[in-house]
Scaffold this motif. Sequence first.
Motif, PDB file in Angstrom:
ATOM      1  N   PRO A  59      40.364  -8.689  54.607  1.00 40.44           N
ATOM      2  CA  PRO A  59      41.422  -7.691  54.789  1.00 40.44           C
ATOM      3  C   PRO A  59      41.108  -6.798  55.983  1.00 40.44           C
ATOM      4  CG  PRO A  59      40.628  -7.701  52.519  1.00 40.44           C
ATOM      5  CD  PRO A  59      39.713  -8.581  53.309  1.00 40.44           C
ATOM      6  N   GLY A  60      42.139  -6.344  56.645  1.00 42.68           N
ATOM      7  CA  GLY A  60      41.944  -5.486  57.809  1.00 42.68           C
ATOM      8  C   GLY A  60      41.492  -4.084  57.463  1.00 42.68           C
ATOM      9  N   THR A  61      41.698  -3.686  56.234  1.00 42.74           N
ATOM     10  CA  THR A  61      41.301  -2.342  55.821  1.00 42.74           C
ATOM     11  C   THR A  61      40.190  -2.407  54.784  1.00 42.74           C
ATOM     12  OG1 THR A  61      42.988  -2.310  54.107  1.00 42.74           O
ATOM     13  CG2 THR A  61      43.598  -1.371  56.214  1.00 42.74           C
ATOM     14  N   ARG A  62      39.439  -1.328  54.700  1.00 42.88           N
ATOM     15  CA  ARG A  62      38.412  -1.211  53.672  1.00 42.88           C
ATOM     16  C   ARG A  62      39.044  -0.445  52.509  1.00 42.88           C
ATOM     17  NH1 ARG A  62      34.048   1.918  56.398  1.00 42.88           N
ATOM     18  NH2 ARG A  62      33.406   2.201  54.249  1.00 42.88           N
ATOM     19  N   LEU A  63      39.480  -1.160  51.511  1.00 43.52           N
ATOM     20  CA  LEU A  63      40.218  -0.549  50.414  1.00 43.52           C
ATOM     21  C   LEU A  63      39.384   0.484  49.659  1.00 43.52           C
ATOM     22  CD1 LEU A  63      42.150  -3.645  49.098  1.00 43.52           C
ATOM     23  CD2 LEU A  63      42.915  -1.884  50.686  1.00 43.52           C
ATOM     24  N   ALA A  64      38.096   0.244  49.501  1.00 44.96           N
ATOM     25  CA  ALA A  64      37.243   1.214  48.807  1.00 44.96           C
ATOM     26  C   ALA A  64      37.218   2.534  49.570  1.00 44.96           C
ATOM     27  CB  ALA A  64      35.830   0.669  48.643  1.00 44.96           C
ATOM     28  N   ARG A  65      37.165   2.468  50.892  1.00 50.32           N
ATOM     29  CA  ARG A  65      37.158   3.684  51.715  1.00 50.32           C
ATOM     30  C   ARG A  65      38.500   4.394  51.593  1.00 50.32           C
ATOM     31  NH1 ARG A  65      35.808   8.235  53.490  1.00 50.32           N
ATOM     32  NH2 ARG A  65      36.184   8.675  55.662  1.00 50.32           N
ATOM     33  N   GLU A  66      39.577   3.647  51.618  1.00 47.43           N
ATOM     34  CA  GLU A  66      40.892   4.267  51.490  1.00 47.43           C
ATOM     35  C   GLU A  66      41.034   4.944  50.131  1.00 47.43           C
ATOM     36  OE1 GLU A  66      44.215   1.874  52.573  1.00 47.43           O
ATOM     37  OE2 GLU A  66      43.544   1.714  54.656  1.00 47.43           O
ATOM     38  N   ASN A  67      40.559   4.297  49.071  1.00 48.02           N
ATOM     39  CA  ASN A  67      40.613   4.914  47.741  1.00 48.02           C
ATOM     40  C   ASN A  67      39.796   6.191  47.692  1.00 48.02           C
ATOM     41  OD1 ASN A  67      42.377   3.192  46.423  1.00 48.02           O
ATOM     42  ND2 ASN A  67      40.763   1.745  45.918  1.00 48.02           N
ATOM     43  N   GLU A  68      38.663   6.199  48.370  1.00 49.05           N
ATOM     44  CA  GLU A  68      37.825   7.396  48.422  1.00 49.05           C
ATOM     45  C   GLU A  68      38.585   8.558  49.077  1.00 49.05           C
ATOM     46  OE1 GLU A  68      33.990   8.651  51.042  1.00 49.05           O
ATOM     47  OE2 GLU A  68      33.891   6.690  50.070  1.00 49.05           O
ATOM     48  N   VAL A  69      39.279   8.260  50.160  1.00 49.04           N
ATOM     49  CA  VAL A  69      40.066   9.282  50.845  1.00 49.04           C
ATOM     50  C   VAL A  69      41.174   9.803  49.929  1.00 49.04           C
ATOM     51  CG1 VAL A  69      41.675   9.682  52.765  1.00 49.04           C
ATOM     52  CG2 VAL A  69      39.550   8.403  53.155  1.00 49.04           C
ATOM     53  N   ILE A  70      41.874   8.898  49.278  1.00 52.24           N
ATOM     54  CA  ILE A  70      42.965   9.295  48.378  1.00 52.24           C
ATOM     55  C   ILE A  70      42.436  10.187  47.252  1.00 52.24           C
ATOM     56  CG2 ILE A  70      44.647   8.444  46.692  1.00 52.24           C
ATOM     57  CD1 ILE A  70      44.893   5.934  48.560  1.00 52.24           C
ATOM     58  N   HIS A  71      41.333   9.796  46.645  1.00 51.83           N
ATOM     59  CA  HIS A  71      40.767  10.584  45.545  1.00 51.83           C
ATOM     60  C   HIS A  71      40.314  11.958  46.025  1.00 51.83           C
ATOM     61  CE1 HIS A  71      41.101   7.559  42.500  1.00 51.83           C
ATOM     62  NE2 HIS A  71      40.467   6.676  43.251  1.00 51.83           N
ATOM     63  N   ARG A  72      39.741  12.035  47.216  1.00 47.23           N
ATOM     64  CA  ARG A  72      39.287  13.323  47.749  1.00 47.23           C
ATOM     65  C   ARG A  72      40.462  14.282  47.938  1.00 47.23           C
ATOM     66  NH1 ARG A  72      36.203  12.508  52.932  1.00 47.23           N
ATOM     67  NH2 ARG A  72      34.780  11.532  51.466  1.00 47.23           N
ATOM     68  N   TYR A  73      41.546  13.788  48.525  1.00 47.63           N
ATOM     69  CA  TYR A  73      42.722  14.633  48.723  1.00 47.63           C
ATOM     70  C   TYR A  73      43.346  15.012  47.377  1.00 47.63           C
ATOM     71  CZ  TYR A  73      43.060  14.472  53.813  1.00 47.63           C
ATOM     72  OH  TYR A  73      42.836  14.643  55.154  1.00 47.63           O
ATOM     73  N   HIS A  74      43.368  14.076  46.441  1.00 45.48           N
ATOM     74  CA  HIS A  74      43.945  14.347  45.126  1.00 45.48           C
ATOM     75  C   HIS A  74      43.150  15.426  44.383  1.00 45.48           C
ATOM     76  CE1 HIS A  74      46.111  13.682  41.409  1.00 45.48           C
ATOM     77  NE2 HIS A  74      44.936  13.663  40.796  1.00 45.48           N
ATOM     78  N   ARG A  75      41.814  15.315  44.434  1.00 47.10           N
ATOM     79  CA  ARG A  75      40.980  16.321  43.758  1.00 47.10           C
ATOM     80  C   ARG A  75      41.204  17.711  44.345  1.00 47.10           C
ATOM     81  NH1 ARG A  75      37.089  12.226  44.022  1.00 47.10           N
ATOM     82  NH2 ARG A  75      36.157  13.202  45.845  1.00 47.10           N
ATOM     83  N   ALA A  76      41.383  17.769  45.652  1.00 54.52           N
ATOM     84  CA  ALA A  76      41.540  19.069  46.303  1.00 54.52           C
ATOM     85  C   ALA A  76      42.940  19.652  46.140  1.00 54.52           C
ATOM     86  CB  ALA A  76      41.214  18.941  47.790  1.00 54.52           C
TER      87      ALA A  76
END
Length: 57
Positions: A17-34
């Motif tokens: 895949p062209g994207t790193r899905l684990a990294r994208e999920n990490e970003v999403i969770h960080r913004y969601h928590r904040a």
Amino acid sequence: MLLEQQLQQDRIAAGMPGTRLARENEVIHRYHRALGRPGTEIALKLLDLCRHRGRPG
């Protein structure tokens, strides 16, 4: 940013895949928590912009 683009091209060339899905999920969770649900929406928009940067259209 150029390094990330090169890595993405390398992943695609290797049949991955062209994207790193684990990294994208990490970003999403960080913004969601904040920020809660609005943070999730912001993160998704930012990731979408980053994915399409440099592509025509």
